[in-house]
Design a protein around this motif. Structure first.
Motif, short mmCIF file in Angstrom:
data_model
loop_
_atom_site.label_atom_id
_atom_site.label_comp_id
_atom_site.label_asym_id
_atom_site.label_seq_id
_atom_site.Cartn_x
_atom_site.Cartn_y
_atom_site.Cartn_z
N THR A 218 0.80 -1.22 0.00
CA THR A 218 0.00 0.00 0.00
C THR A 218 0.84 1.28 0.00
OG1 THR A 218 -1.46 -1.33 1.36
CG2 THR A 218 -2.14 0.92 0.94
N LEU A 222 0.23 4.08 -2.76
CA LEU A 222 -0.22 5.44 -2.41
C LEU A 222 0.71 6.48 -3.01
CD1 LEU A 222 -1.27 4.98 1.32
CD2 LEU A 222 -2.76 5.39 -0.65
N LYS A 223 2.00 6.16 -3.01
CA LYS A 223 2.97 7.06 -3.61
C LYS A 223 2.72 7.19 -5.11
CE LYS A 223 7.81 7.95 -2.70
NZ LYS A 223 9.02 7.36 -2.14
N LYS A 225 -0.12 6.83 -6.55
CA LYS A 225 -1.35 7.61 -6.72
C LYS A 225 -1.05 9.10 -6.66
CE LYS A 225 -5.85 7.36 -4.47
NZ LYS A 225 -6.44 6.70 -3.29
N ARG A 226 -0.17 9.48 -5.74
CA ARG A 226 0.15 10.90 -5.60
C ARG A 226 0.96 11.43 -6.78
NH1 ARG A 226 3.07 13.20 -1.07
NH2 ARG A 226 4.20 11.24 -1.02
N ARG A 246 -3.44 -6.15 -6.74
CA ARG A 246 -4.64 -6.02 -5.90
C ARG A 246 -4.72 -4.65 -5.26
NH1 ARG A 246 -5.71 -10.88 -1.93
NH2 ARG A 246 -7.09 -12.08 -3.23
N THR A 247 -3.58 -4.14 -4.79
CA THR A 247 -3.61 -2.85 -4.11
C THR A 247 -3.89 -1.72 -5.09
OG1 THR A 247 -1.85 -3.83 -2.78
CG2 THR A 247 -2.40 -1.56 -2.32
N ASP A 250 -7.54 -1.78 -5.49
CA ASP A 250 -8.20 -1.32 -4.27
C ASP A 250 -8.14 0.20 -4.15
OD1 ASP A 250 -8.94 -3.78 -3.46
OD2 ASP A 250 -7.34 -4.05 -1.99
N GLN A 251 -6.99 0.76 -4.49
CA GLN A 251 -6.80 2.21 -4.34
C GLN A 251 -7.27 2.97 -5.57
OE1 GLN A 251 -6.04 3.91 -1.73
NE2 GLN A 251 -5.43 2.28 -0.34
N ARG A 252 -7.80 2.25 -6.57
CA ARG A 252 -8.32 2.88 -7.78
C ARG A 252 -7.29 3.82 -8.42
NH1 ARG A 252 -11.63 -0.27 -6.03
NH2 ARG A 252 -13.79 0.11 -5.45
N GLU A 409 -13.20 2.52 -11.96
CA GLU A 409 -14.60 2.76 -11.60
C GLU A 409 -15.54 2.33 -12.72
OE1 GLU A 409 -12.13 4.84 -11.42
OE2 GLU A 409 -12.08 5.89 -9.50
N ASN B 10 -3.41 3.83 6.57
CA ASN B 10 -3.00 2.49 6.15
C ASN B 10 -1.94 1.92 7.07
OD1 ASN B 10 -2.65 0.22 4.17
ND2 ASN B 10 -0.61 1.12 4.17
N VAL B 133 -14.04 -1.54 -0.57
CA VAL B 133 -13.40 -0.32 -0.11
C VAL B 133 -14.45 0.65 0.41
CG1 VAL B 133 -12.14 1.71 -0.92
CG2 VAL B 133 -11.49 -0.54 -1.75
N TYR B 140 -9.61 6.14 0.47
CA TYR B 140 -10.09 4.78 0.30
C TYR B 140 -9.60 3.93 1.45
CZ TYR B 140 -11.28 6.09 -4.46
OH TYR B 140 -11.82 6.69 -5.55
N MET B 142 -9.63 0.17 3.01
CA MET B 142 -9.97 -1.20 2.64
C MET B 142 -10.69 -1.88 3.79
SD MET B 142 -6.56 -2.25 0.66
CE MET B 142 -5.55 -0.90 0.09
N GLN B 260 6.41 7.63 1.85
CA GLN B 260 5.92 8.77 1.07
C GLN B 260 7.01 9.83 0.90
OE1 GLN B 260 2.91 8.20 -0.28
NE2 GLN B 260 3.08 6.33 0.92
#
Lengths: 412, 292
Positions: A218, A222-223, A225-226, A246-247, A250-252, A409, B10, B133, B140, B142, B260
């Protein structure tokens, strides 16, 4: 009289026995195969093992190595556990204790890199079907031969593909992200992309190597995504590939394309475990079952499917292991000897244009002075309805690519 | 900014699971003084137990934890009884070292038996929670991770209650503090060890059930968690349940938020930097008690 007969009979027996003895000695050529057979990479290793076994079985059923009076090929497997150090000691064991004439392996770049050194020291030829780290064939070794394309060329092919898709569809990528397992394989590709992408007007906005044995993907996703890159190039083994995919879903995380670099993403268990999430995923690979360049591809894949217990297809790695076994067989025929040095010389001069090794998509198969296969080239597939369909380059593709990928989506 | 918050959330959720796995190790470590290198292998056994319960009985994954717990208690109990107890009894002085070798060996045996029995395939279970989700203010979250986290907190409260308020719980704590004295007070220390080991494996069963909806199962899966667990246990303080859980949260947070800002390949070293810093300042761990 009786004594004489007995004497003759016993002499005959001895001659026969001796004959059998020498015939027996010639009946087998020992070939060592180094692959990971335990640990997290065992599933990949087992897949490759089946491919090697299948090739050896075909060769032996067809009469073995004819120039050596039909000697059979005997594969001796050694488990590297995916560890470069174990790879070295197992290579040494294969050569010194088992007395193998040649070695194939070791799948992971890091393991091939160290174990080829051992083979070089003992002057035993080492054929590398799958590892892509550049340096493996750049150390001036005489006994290392590689069928796979070099890692830095993989990156070039991936960039070419991205640019090509942009031109064709008008949806051009401007930014790019690289996510890879921080080992030799991942670093090879990432390094090349870091250098090549800016030269072609692509900005690298994410450059993330994650350590092996990462329990949670994750943070990386997430990184991603940003940073929001247009295209993400991924390079993973198997458990990390499953977790990442999968992640990402999940995080779209929506991108124009996710582009894998074979290995985990081409393993049969990847699509089995992530299922529908793999849909539209691109993968740069060495091989796929729907290649049309030779009828052998379909034939041999069907035969392999029939032979394996769970009726699986070849993946890229397995197809190369299968072909490599035939390349080595060709060298053995030419060398007409089990002497490692002779086999090495034969490998250096092979020029294969026919036979089952031709399931590899280029002709002829030959090695340059470094031991790198000349003319090695790559293709891109896209997962469609759970199948790997070749989409690039256009001249050997079977399917039109979907670019950009639909948003998460909008999927069912 | 949302990215950081998302990462923090998370980190806490995943950290809760790390914490739960570490609590189990801490219990065994703290009470019986057994350095259990087979912990990862036991987690793998727990995951496979949950997997087979889900595959064969098709129950809710969180319900399966109870069923798996029943089996795993006896697994842990007899694991201690058959393998570790004989050594503790026979080699009173050198047992600590022998047990390390023993548990390392057992780990290899268990993992390779699983490889032999179940193959090297990666398995995943598609449950009703998989891939679900919740969207909260643009974040989001989970579902299976949040549920797992909440249940972990509940479970750890229950465990603490058990250790503080029940007779056997007190016996466990007494043995952990001073084995000889506990023995003189009439506590059967070997029985305490066995039950503690059993409880430890039950907790692993719960952790396995919380992981299964979003994770994969494989004979070598324990390797991903075991190294971290040892760090967490020492960070939190040996034998401290709350400490181990807190340690888990901290490691989860560092891992997720740290990634991050710096490359995730570097985050692992960040965890160890914090770990060493903590040991320098508080050698007994965050919530560990000082011993003479």
């Amino acid at each position: 009289m009786r004594g004489k007969v007995a004497c003759i009979v016993s002499v005959c027996c001895m001659v026969l026995l001796l004959g059998f003895g020498t015939a027996f000695a010639q009946q087998e050529i020992k070939i060592g195969v180094l692959i990971p057979l335990s640990g997290s990479m065992a599933v990949i290793g087992e897949n490759l093992q089946m491919a090697h076994d299948f090739a050896a079985k075909e060769i032996n059923d067809a009469g073995g190595v004819k120039s050596l009076k039909g000697a059979k090929i005997k594969l001796i497997y050694a488990d590297t556990r995916g560890d470069p150090k174990v790879g070295m000691s197992e290579a040494e064991r294969l050569i010194v204790r088992e007395g193998v004439s040649a070695i194939m392996g070791a799948f992971q770049s890091s393991v091939s890199y160290t174990s080829t050194e051992v083979a070089e020291k003992y002057q035993v030829p080492y054929l590398v079907p799958n590892s892509l780290m550049d340096q493996i064939t750049e150390r001036g070794f005489k006994y290392t031969f590689r069928v796979e394309r070099k890692g830095s060329y993989w990156a070039k092919d991936q960039i070419d593909f991205i640019l090509d898709m942009g031109k064709k569809t008008g949806v051009q990528a401007k930014t790019i992200g690289v996510v890879y397992e921080n080992t030799d394989m991942g670093q090879s590709i990432a390094k090349a992309i870091r250098k090549l992408a800016p030269e072609h007007g692509l900005k690298v906005v994410l450059d993330e190597g994650y350590p092996p044995k990462t329990a949670d993907m994750t943070p990386v996703v997430l990184k991603m995504k940003r940073a929001n890159p247009d295209v993400v190039i991924l390079n993973s083994y198997i458990s990390d590939a499953i977790l990442l995919m999968r992640t990402i879903a999940d995080q779209r995380v929506n991108t124009m394309a996710l582009l894998g670099s074979s290995s985990g993403y081409s393993d049969p268990s990847f699509v089995k475990e992530v299922g529908k999430l793999a849909e539209y995923f691109f993968d740069l690979t060495e091989w796929t079952t729907d290649l049309k360049h030779s009828p052998l591809v379909a034939q041999k894949n069907a035969a392999f499917k029939k032979w394996t217990k769970d009726h699986r297809d070849f993946n890229g790695g397995a197809a190369f292991c299968y072909a490599s076994t035939y390349i080595l067989y060709d060298a053995l025929e030419k060398a007409a000897s089990t002497d490692p040095k002779r086999i090495r010389d034969a490998l250096a001069t092979v020029k294969i244009t026919k036979g089952p090794a031709m399931i590899i998509p280029w002709t002829p198969i030959e090695f340059d002075a470094e031991g790198q296969a000349r003319g090695a080239r790559m293709l891109v597939i896209q997962y469609r309805d759970g199948q790997r369909k070749s989409v690039w380059p256009a001249n050997i593709a079977s399917t039109a690519p979907v670019w950009p990928m639909p948003k998460w989506e909008e999927r069912k | 900014m949302t990215g950081i918050i998302e990462a923090a959330v998370n980190g806490i959720l995943m950290g809760g699971l790390y914490g739960l796995i570490a609590v189990s190790l801490s219990l065994i470590f703290g009470v019986a003084k057994i350095v259990n290198f087979a912990h990862g292998a036991l987690l793998m056994v727990a995951l496979f137990t949950v997997y087979w319960i889900l595959e064969l009985l098709k129950v809710d994954p969180y319900l399966s934890a109870l069923l798996a717990g029943c089996f795993l208690f006896f697994f842990g109990y007899y694991f201690q009884r058959l393998f570790i107890e004989p050594i503790l009894k026979r080699e009173k002085d050198t047992a600590a070292l022998t047990v390390i070798l023993l548990t390392s060996g057992l780990m290899l045996i268990i993992e390779n038996s699983a490889l032999l029995l179940f193959g090297a395939d990666y398995r995943t279970v598609r449950t009703a929670y998989t891939g679900k989700v919740w969207e909260v203010a643009g974040l989001y979250i989970m579902q299976p991770r949040l549920i797992g986290f909440v249940l972990s907190v509940v479970l750890i409260r229950l465990l603490e209650f058990y250790l503080r308020r029940t007779n056997f719980g007190r016996a466990i704590r007494a043995t952990s503090q001073d084995r000889e004295a506990a023995r003189l007070m009439g506590i059967d220390d070997y029985r305490v060890y066995k039950v503690t080991f059993g409880i430890g494996t039950v907790i692993l069963g719960f952790a396995a059930a919380f992981l299964t909806p979003f994770y994969f199962i494989h004979p070598a899966v324990g390797d991903l968690f075991v190294g971290k667990s040892f760090v967490i246990v020492v960070l939190g303080g040996l034998g401290s349940i709350t400490g181990a859980f807190l340690g888990g949260l901290i490691v989860g947070l560092i891992e997720s938020v740290g990634a991050q800002f710096i490359n995730s390949a570097m985050v692992e070293s960040l965890i160890f930097i914090v770990f060493i810093a903590c040991l320098v300042i508080r050698p007994m761990g965050l919530l560990g008690k000082e011993r003479e």
